[in-house]
Design an enzyme around this catalytic site. Structure first.
Site, PDB file in Angstrom:
ATOM      1  N   THR A  39      -2.347   2.479   5.986  1.00 44.68           N
ATOM      2  CA  THR A  39      -2.055   1.077   5.788  1.00 44.68           C
ATOM      3  C   THR A  39      -1.927  -0.301   6.674  1.00 44.68           C
ATOM      4  O   THR A  39      -2.394   0.357   7.687  1.00 44.68           O
ATOM      5  CB  THR A  39      -0.443   1.505   4.707  1.00 44.68           C
ATOM      6  OG1 THR A  39       0.051  -0.191   4.345  1.00 44.68           O
ATOM      7  CG2 THR A  39       0.864   1.781   6.428  1.00 44.68           C
ATOM      8  N   GLY A  40      -1.577  -1.452   6.134  1.00 42.85           N
ATOM      9  CA  GLY A  40      -1.389  -2.668   7.701  1.00 42.85           C
ATOM     10  C   GLY A  40      -2.023  -3.275   6.623  1.00 42.85           C
ATOM     11  O   GLY A  40      -2.597  -4.274   5.345  1.00 42.85           O
ATOM     12  N   ASP A  41      -3.473  -4.495   7.332  1.00 45.32           N
ATOM     13  CA  ASP A  41      -3.808  -5.771   7.516  1.00 45.32           C
ATOM     14  C   ASP A  41      -5.426  -5.298   6.993  1.00 45.32           C
ATOM     15  O   ASP A  41      -6.082  -4.966   7.935  1.00 45.32           O
ATOM     16  CB  ASP A  41      -3.949  -6.817   8.481  1.00 45.32           C
ATOM     17  CG  ASP A  41      -2.555  -6.911   8.592  1.00 45.32           C
ATOM     18  OD1 ASP A  41      -2.341  -7.812   8.250  1.00 45.32           O
ATOM     19  OD2 ASP A  41      -2.603  -7.125   9.896  1.00 45.32           O
ATOM     20  N   GLY A  42      -5.542  -4.971   5.453  1.00 42.33           N
ATOM     21  CA  GLY A  42      -6.965  -4.312   4.864  1.00 42.33           C
ATOM     22  C   GLY A  42      -7.911  -5.173   6.168  1.00 42.33           C
ATOM     23  O   GLY A  42      -9.261  -4.315   5.936  1.00 42.33           O
ATOM     24  N   ARG A  90     -10.991 -10.666  -3.981  1.00 35.83           N
ATOM     25  CA  ARG A  90     -10.836 -10.254  -3.199  1.00 35.83           C
ATOM     26  C   ARG A  90     -10.183  -7.981  -2.833  1.00 35.83           C
ATOM     27  O   ARG A  90      -9.828  -8.271  -4.336  1.00 35.83           O
ATOM     28  CB  ARG A  90      -9.499 -10.184  -2.153  1.00 35.83           C
ATOM     29  CG  ARG A  90      -9.041  -9.914  -0.878  1.00 35.83           C
ATOM     30  CD  ARG A  90      -8.315  -8.930  -0.500  1.00 35.83           C
ATOM     31  NE  ARG A  90      -8.118  -8.215   1.126  1.00 35.83           N
ATOM     32  CZ  ARG A  90      -6.981  -7.454   0.750  1.00 35.83           C
ATOM     33  NH1 ARG A  90      -6.630  -6.866   0.771  1.00 35.83           N
ATOM     34  NH2 ARG A  90      -6.724  -7.164   2.216  1.00 35.83           N
ATOM     35  N   VAL A  91     -11.536  -7.971  -1.808  1.00 33.25           N
ATOM     36  CA  VAL A  91     -11.024  -5.688  -2.262  1.00 33.25           C
ATOM     37  C   VAL A  91     -10.964  -5.744  -0.859  1.00 33.25           C
ATOM     38  O   VAL A  91     -10.777  -6.372   0.537  1.00 33.25           O
ATOM     39  CB  VAL A  91     -12.724  -5.896  -2.165  1.00 33.25           C
ATOM     40  CG1 VAL A  91     -12.461  -4.220  -2.003  1.00 33.25           C
ATOM     41  CG2 VAL A  91     -13.193  -5.503  -3.088  1.00 33.25           C
ATOM     42  N   GLY A  92      -9.300  -5.295  -0.372  1.00 32.86           N
ATOM     43  CA  GLY A  92      -9.173  -4.745   0.667  1.00 32.86           C
ATOM     44  C   GLY A  92      -9.823  -3.265   0.778  1.00 32.86           C
ATOM     45  O   GLY A  92     -10.779  -3.134   0.394  1.00 32.86           O
ATOM     46  N   ASP A  93      -9.362  -2.761   2.439  1.00 34.62           N
ATOM     47  CA  ASP A  93      -9.606  -1.345   2.544  1.00 34.62           C
ATOM     48  C   ASP A  93      -9.238  -0.337   2.020  1.00 34.62           C
ATOM     49  O   ASP A  93      -9.443   1.194   1.996  1.00 34.62           O
ATOM     50  CB  ASP A  93      -8.594  -1.120   4.033  1.00 34.62           C
ATOM     51  CG  ASP A  93      -7.606  -0.486   3.955  1.00 34.62           C
ATOM     52  OD1 ASP A  93      -6.841   0.051   4.250  1.00 34.62           O
ATOM     53  OD2 ASP A  93      -6.226  -2.549   3.427  1.00 34.62           O
ATOM     54  N   THR A 119       0.497  -1.711   0.460  1.00 31.03           N
ATOM     55  CA  THR A 119       0.110  -0.075   0.417  1.00 31.03           C
ATOM     56  C   THR A 119       0.559   1.294  -0.321  1.00 31.03           C
ATOM     57  O   THR A 119       1.894   1.642   0.704  1.00 31.03           O
ATOM     58  CB  THR A 119      -0.376  -0.228   1.687  1.00 31.03           C
ATOM     59  OG1 THR A 119      -1.242  -1.131   1.171  1.00 31.03           O
ATOM     60  CG2 THR A 119      -2.089   1.585   0.942  1.00 31.03           C
TER      61      THR A 119
END
Length: 239
Positions: free
Chosen positions: A149-152, A126-129, A98
């Site tokens: 940023t990080g684990d979505g 898959r869709v992230g944050d 990210t």
């Protein structure tokens, strides 16, 4: 990053704090610069979020450059993907790539942008944050601009960017304290990596994370940019 099928799928969002308009895109396989497409959605589309083939069709209509899917792939990525397929613990498995930015201009306008290729070995689709308003980013001239940023998955579920906004707006917290609290929000239920950059309307800014590494930079006025990799460097500079 490759998904489990060996494909690259990118996503991005952008938000204008002066108008509260935003644009988001996901599931992109050929758009060279996802954040440019997100901006086109914000400025030229009646919708706020486009995905997959529909997003690519809009990119073509706007004349944005597309690339062959192989343009986004490297040998290092391919090796990591093969390790995942073979059941090995790839050294960088579950890493994400990210990149985010927040800004305050000379007229007092705030903005944010967040863009990513996701996490290694994700399921197709898959869709992230990074493309979720309030998760991967948020901007409002009256309160703050935030990018995460990080684990979505946990960032979406915790609404991390919006938590910074809410703590500022409703509890009147300074930006640094709001970001610190958002980094730890629901950590007992939603454990994982979180990083936040944020700026308020007065130009106060903060960089927060719950990891040892936080690749980041900032610049104010005409000063030389500050660049850091380790969280302790950031803490020493800002605290």
């Amino acid at each position: 990053m490759f998904n489990i099928n060996g494909e690259v799928e990118t996503e991005s969002s952008i938000m204008d704090g002066s108008t509260l308009r935003g644009g988001a895109v996901s599931g992109l396989k050929q758009v060279k610069n996802p954040v440019s497409l997100a901006r086109m959605v914000m400025e030229k589309c009646k919708h706020s979020f486009l995905t997959a083939e529909g997003a690519q069709e809009f990119a073509l209509a706007q004349g944005l450059p597309l690339q062959d899917p192989n343009y986004f792939k490297t040998d290092a990525q391919r090796e990591e993907w093969m390790s995942i397929l073979q059941g090995a613990e790839a050294e960088s498995a579950n890493k994400h790539d990210t990149v985010g930015a927040v800004a305050l201009d000379q007229n007092g306008n705030l903005a944010m942008a967040t863009s990513t290729g996701g996490i290694e070995g994700k399921l197709r689709g898959r869709v992230g944050d990074s493309c979720i308003f309030g998760g991967g980013g948020y901007a409002n001239n009256e309160v703050c601009a935030v990018s995460t940023t990080g684990d979505g998955e946990i960032i979406m579920l915790a609404g991390v960017a919006h938590e910074v906004y809410a703590l500022r707006k409703y509890k009147k917290m300074p930006i640094d304290k709001a970001a610190r609290e958002a980094v730890e929000m629901y950590a007992d239920k939603l454990a994982g990596d979180r990083g936040i950059i944020a700026v308020d309307p007065d130009g106060n800014f903060t960089i927060e994370s719950n990891t040892n590494v936080m690749r980041c930079a900032y610049q104010t006025d005409a000063e030389e940019p500050f660049v850091a990799v380790w969280k302790e460097e950031v803490d020493k500079q800002l605290k």
